[in-house]
Write a protein that holds these residues in place. Sequence first.
Motif, PDB file in Angstrom:
ATOM      1  N   GLY A 151      -4.146  -0.517  -4.559  1.00 21.33           N
ATOM      2  CA  GLY A 151      -5.489  -1.019  -4.360  1.00 21.33           C
ATOM      3  C   GLY A 151      -6.461  -0.628  -5.397  1.00 21.33           C
ATOM      4  O   GLY A 151      -6.336   0.259  -6.094  1.00 21.33           O
ATOM      5  N   THR A 194       4.989   7.715  -5.622  1.00 18.24           N
ATOM      6  CA  THR A 194       3.422   7.695  -5.786  1.00 18.24           C
ATOM      7  C   THR A 194       2.809   8.438  -6.905  1.00 18.24           C
ATOM      8  O   THR A 194       3.163   9.894  -6.831  1.00 18.24           O
ATOM      9  CB  THR A 194       2.996   8.149  -4.529  1.00 18.24           C
ATOM     10  OG1 THR A 194       3.442   7.867  -3.086  1.00 18.24           O
ATOM     11  CG2 THR A 194       1.349   7.970  -4.396  1.00 18.24           C
ATOM     12  N   THR A 214      -3.758  10.996  -3.999  1.00 14.62           N
ATOM     13  CA  THR A 214      -5.176  10.812  -3.999  1.00 14.62           C
ATOM     14  C   THR A 214      -5.765  12.118  -2.901  1.00 14.62           C
ATOM     15  O   THR A 214      -6.548  12.721  -3.301  1.00 14.62           O
ATOM     16  CB  THR A 214      -5.488   9.558  -3.491  1.00 14.62           C
ATOM     17  OG1 THR A 214      -4.882   8.656  -4.082  1.00 14.62           O
ATOM     18  CG2 THR A 214      -7.110   9.318  -3.683  1.00 14.62           C
ATOM     19  N   TRP A 254       0.333   9.242   1.411  1.00 18.88           N
ATOM     20  CA  TRP A 254       0.505   7.707   1.176  1.00 18.88           C
ATOM     21  C   TRP A 254       2.289   7.482   0.889  1.00 18.88           C
ATOM     22  O   TRP A 254       2.522   6.397   1.159  1.00 18.88           O
ATOM     23  CB  TRP A 254      -0.088   7.274  -0.100  1.00 18.88           C
ATOM     24  CG  TRP A 254      -1.561   7.410   0.109  1.00 18.88           C
ATOM     25  CD1 TRP A 254      -2.538   8.140  -0.752  1.00 18.88           C
ATOM     26  CD2 TRP A 254      -2.607   6.732   0.900  1.00 18.88           C
ATOM     27  NE1 TRP A 254      -3.597   7.927  -0.200  1.00 18.88           N
ATOM     28  CE2 TRP A 254      -3.770   7.144   0.705  1.00 18.88           C
ATOM     29  CE3 TRP A 254      -2.229   5.640   1.754  1.00 18.88           C
ATOM     30  CZ2 TRP A 254      -4.839   6.475   1.597  1.00 18.88           C
ATOM     31  CZ3 TRP A 254      -3.204   5.115   2.700  1.00 18.88           C
ATOM     32  CH2 TRP A 254      -4.493   5.543   2.488  1.00 18.88           C
ATOM     33  N   ASP A 303       3.566   3.550  -6.839  1.00 18.72           N
ATOM     34  CA  ASP A 303       1.818   3.289  -6.332  1.00 18.72           C
ATOM     35  C   ASP A 303       1.025   3.794  -7.274  1.00 18.72           C
ATOM     36  O   ASP A 303       1.157   5.278  -7.404  1.00 18.72           O
ATOM     37  CB  ASP A 303       1.962   3.726  -4.782  1.00 18.72           C
ATOM     38  CG  ASP A 303       0.600   3.814  -4.216  1.00 18.72           C
ATOM     39  OD1 ASP A 303      -0.371   3.550  -4.789  1.00 18.72           O
ATOM     40  OD2 ASP A 303       0.559   4.109  -3.040  1.00 18.72           O
ATOM     41  N   SER A 354      -2.292   3.542  -7.155  1.00 14.98           N
ATOM     42  CA  SER A 354      -3.624   3.058  -6.689  1.00 14.98           C
ATOM     43  C   SER A 354      -4.762   3.896  -7.180  1.00 14.98           C
ATOM     44  O   SER A 354      -5.664   3.438  -7.583  1.00 14.98           O
ATOM     45  CB  SER A 354      -3.711   3.163  -5.170  1.00 14.98           C
ATOM     46  OG  SER A 354      -2.927   2.123  -4.528  1.00 14.98           O
ATOM     47  N   SER A 355      -4.304   5.217  -7.536  1.00 16.32           N
ATOM     48  CA  SER A 355      -5.598   6.042  -7.920  1.00 16.32           C
ATOM     49  C   SER A 355      -5.508   6.622  -9.418  1.00 16.32           C
ATOM     50  O   SER A 355      -6.277   7.440  -9.848  1.00 16.32           O
ATOM     51  CB  SER A 355      -5.784   7.136  -6.817  1.00 16.32           C
ATOM     52  OG  SER A 355      -4.489   7.855  -6.686  1.00 16.32           O
ATOM     53  N   GLY A 373      -4.481  -4.408   0.309  1.00 14.51           N
ATOM     54  CA  GLY A 373      -4.469  -3.525  -0.009  1.00 14.51           C
ATOM     55  C   GLY A 373      -2.919  -2.989  -0.407  1.00 14.51           C
ATOM     56  O   GLY A 373      -1.977  -3.846  -0.021  1.00 14.51           O
ATOM     57  N   ALA A 374      -3.017  -1.600  -1.035  1.00 14.11           N
ATOM     58  CA  ALA A 374      -1.947  -1.013  -1.229  1.00 14.11           C
ATOM     59  C   ALA A 374      -0.911  -0.925   0.149  1.00 14.11           C
ATOM     60  O   ALA A 374       0.069  -1.188  -0.134  1.00 14.11           O
ATOM     61  CB  ALA A 374      -1.945   0.180  -1.857  1.00 14.11           C
ATOM     62  N   SER A 375      -1.785  -0.739   1.121  1.00  6.36           N
ATOM     63  CA  SER A 375      -0.842  -0.745   2.571  1.00  6.36           C
ATOM     64  C   SER A 375       0.044  -1.850   2.834  1.00  6.36           C
ATOM     65  O   SER A 375       1.077  -1.700   3.224  1.00  6.36           O
ATOM     66  CB  SER A 375      -2.083  -0.261   3.564  1.00  6.36           C
ATOM     67  OG  SER A 375      -2.681   0.938   3.321  1.00  6.36           O
ATOM     68  N   PHE A 399       3.315  -1.506   0.755  1.00  7.85           N
ATOM     69  CA  PHE A 399       4.159  -0.642   1.543  1.00  7.85           C
ATOM     70  C   PHE A 399       5.214  -1.410   2.261  1.00  7.85           C
ATOM     71  O   PHE A 399       6.506  -1.222   2.413  1.00  7.85           O
ATOM     72  CB  PHE A 399       3.523   0.323   2.430  1.00  7.85           C
ATOM     73  CG  PHE A 399       2.679   1.396   1.932  1.00  7.85           C
ATOM     74  CD1 PHE A 399       2.835   1.646   0.609  1.00  7.85           C
ATOM     75  CD2 PHE A 399       1.885   2.126   2.571  1.00  7.85           C
ATOM     76  CE1 PHE A 399       1.647   2.409   0.047  1.00  7.85           C
ATOM     77  CE2 PHE A 399       0.832   2.725   2.372  1.00  7.85           C
ATOM     78  CZ  PHE A 399       0.916   3.177   0.668  1.00  7.85           C
ATOM     79  N   GLN A 449      -9.531  -0.209  -5.471  1.00  4.72           N
ATOM     80  CA  GLN A 449     -10.958   0.604  -5.194  1.00  4.72           C
ATOM     81  C   GLN A 449     -10.941   1.971  -5.639  1.00  4.72           C
ATOM     82  O   GLN A 449     -12.097   2.425  -5.284  1.00  4.72           O
ATOM     83  CB  GLN A 449     -11.151   0.274  -3.551  1.00  4.72           C
ATOM     84  CG  GLN A 449      -9.923   1.110  -2.787  1.00  4.72           C
ATOM     85  CD  GLN A 449      -8.983   0.386  -2.318  1.00  4.72           C
ATOM     86  OE1 GLN A 449      -8.568  -0.505  -3.132  1.00  4.72           O
ATOM     87  NE2 GLN A 449      -8.365   0.893  -1.345  1.00  4.72           N
ATOM     88  N   LYS A 450     -10.074   2.356  -6.359  1.00  3.86           N
ATOM     89  CA  LYS A 450     -10.244   3.809  -6.791  1.00  3.86           C
ATOM     90  C   LYS A 450     -10.529   3.747  -8.206  1.00  3.86           C
ATOM     91  O   LYS A 450     -11.377   4.560  -8.782  1.00  3.86           O
ATOM     92  CB  LYS A 450      -8.791   4.367  -6.836  1.00  3.86           C
ATOM     93  CG  LYS A 450      -8.214   4.600  -5.477  1.00  3.86           C
ATOM     94  CD  LYS A 450      -8.891   5.542  -4.323  1.00  3.86           C
ATOM     95  CE  LYS A 450      -8.464   4.903  -2.909  1.00  3.86           C
ATOM     96  NZ  LYS A 450      -6.777   4.889  -2.715  1.00  3.86           N
ATOM     97  N   ASN A 462       0.003   9.237  -8.373  1.00  8.20           N
ATOM     98  CA  ASN A 462      -1.050  10.269  -7.910  1.00  8.20           C
ATOM     99  C   ASN A 462      -1.522  10.290  -6.522  1.00  8.20           C
ATOM    100  O   ASN A 462      -1.819   9.344  -6.046  1.00  8.20           O
ATOM    101  CB  ASN A 462      -2.488   9.571  -8.688  1.00  8.20           C
ATOM    102  CG  ASN A 462      -3.482  10.669  -8.653  1.00  8.20           C
ATOM    103  OD1 ASN A 462      -3.340  11.669  -8.971  1.00  8.20           O
ATOM    104  ND2 ASN A 462      -4.757  10.224  -7.991  1.00  8.20           N
TER     105      ASN A 462
HETATM  106  C1  LIG Z   1      -5.944   4.573  -1.344  1.00  9.16           C
HETATM  107  C2  LIG Z   1      -4.675   4.633  -1.618  1.00  9.16           C
HETATM  108  C3  LIG Z   1      -3.848   3.725  -0.750  1.00  9.16           C
HETATM  109  C4  LIG Z   1      -4.141   2.861   0.168  1.00  9.16           C
HETATM  110  O1  LIG Z   1      -4.725   1.695  -0.140  1.00  9.16           O
HETATM  111  P1  LIG Z   1      -5.356   0.533   0.576  1.00  9.16           P
HETATM  112  O2  LIG Z   1      -5.704  -0.474  -0.380  1.00  9.16           O
HETATM  113  O3  LIG Z   1      -6.636   1.130   1.243  1.00  9.16           O
HETATM  114  O4  LIG Z   1      -4.352   0.054   1.340  1.00  9.16           O
HETATM  115  C5  LIG Z   1      -2.696   3.705  -0.992  1.00  9.16           C
HETATM  116  N1  LIG Z   1      -2.023   4.759  -1.906  1.00  9.16           N
HETATM  117  C6  LIG Z   1      -2.672   5.640  -2.683  1.00  9.16           C
HETATM  118  C7  LIG Z   1      -2.039   6.499  -3.644  1.00  9.16           C
HETATM  119  C8  LIG Z   1      -4.028   5.543  -2.565  1.00  9.16           C
HETATM  120  O5  LIG Z   1      -4.956   6.320  -3.073  1.00  9.16           O
END
Ligand SMILES: *Cc1c(COP(=O)(O)O)cnc(C)c1O
Length: 356
Positions: free
Chosen positions: A187, A143, A147, A99, A166, A168-169, A74-76, A79, A189-190, A145
């Motif tokens: 990540g 970051t 989220t 985040w 980051d 992710s979203s 994951g994005a975590s 970090f 999944q968004k 976006n």
């Molecule tokens: C959802 C999200 C994360 C966390 O991602 P994981 O894959 O659950 O670790 C980190 N940064 C942003 C901007 C997110 O939207």
Amino acid sequence: MKKHNFYAGPSILPQYTIENTAKAMHDFAGMGLSLMEISHRSKQFIAVVEEAQALFRELLNIPEGYSILFLGGGASTQFCMIPYNLLNKKAAYLNTGEWSKKAIKEAKFFGEVDVVASSDDQNFNYIPKDFKIPADADYFHITTNNTIFGTEILEDIDSPVPLVADMSSDIFSRPVDVSKYAIIYGGAQKNLAPAGVTFVIIRNDILGKVDRPIPTMLNYKTHIDKDSMFNTPPVVPIYAALQTLQWLKSKGGLTEMEKINKEKAQMLYDEIDRNKMFKPTILNPADRSRMNVCFVMNEGFEEKEKAFNDFATERGSVGIKGHRSVGGFRASLYNAMPVDSVKALVQVMQDFEKQA
Ligand SMILES: *Cc1c(COP(=O)(O)O)cnc(C)c1O
């Protein structure tokens, strides 16, 4: 009833992605085996990884000298991996929400962290504008976006030190000038795939500058050298990501995506501004996220919050409840969200106003 999926993550994916991944669960690449039971080192799956990397390069116009990784954790986990691999003495971070705070917390395990600006004084409802990036920082982390809070940095900022983002979203929601970034990660999944795969776009020449030893799995070099095949990568989410990338290309790529995303977000922000029962949480239009539109009940209507959530859910608009740290509502309008679903939510808001 048709469902309109406004969940923040995991979240809506193109039907194309869901259907092709479902088919591959039964028979992947004509092998007569499920995608879940084949070797990640089979030539058929290596072809999937290579096509996904090629589409990353094509859609984002990624210059030479960058690697594209598909990792777990994951994005975590990024970090921690980012400071582990890049922070020698000091890193700079922009604090724009939950985040960012989590990324800052991990960086502090590795060295000095200079938080150049923060919007926590107003519950992260704006993007700080006046900050100076220290020229002696090993990198600057943003970051793009937020989220949870619904703000977005829509410009590719100029940084005197390697820029790490980051995304992710908001990855693939608009064209990005990748050459301005040293790392873009997220990540999946968004906006790309089901949970389980993390993408990292990394400029190879930023590595090798820290003195500390780095454990094998947390060392970017391991994954660059083995092209994301050092250990078993998340096979099914990578396959799904490839489907989404193909879908993005067939839709005209990121310039077209940005056009549609602007239109969808504008439609919803316009209704929030117009409708007497609601108000936006992000006041500066320049800071408003196109991906996560946050709003709350207007003064005098606070006690209608649950009623509106039920009203929308009954009419098929699901997943609009806001994050607990903001309250109210959050409608996520990722790439796969059709314009018609945004229209459906606007209609629900208008109907709710009429019957109130
Ligand atoms: C959802 C999200 C994360 C966390 O991602 P994981 O894959 O659950 O670790 C980190 N940064 C942003 C901007 C997110 O939207």
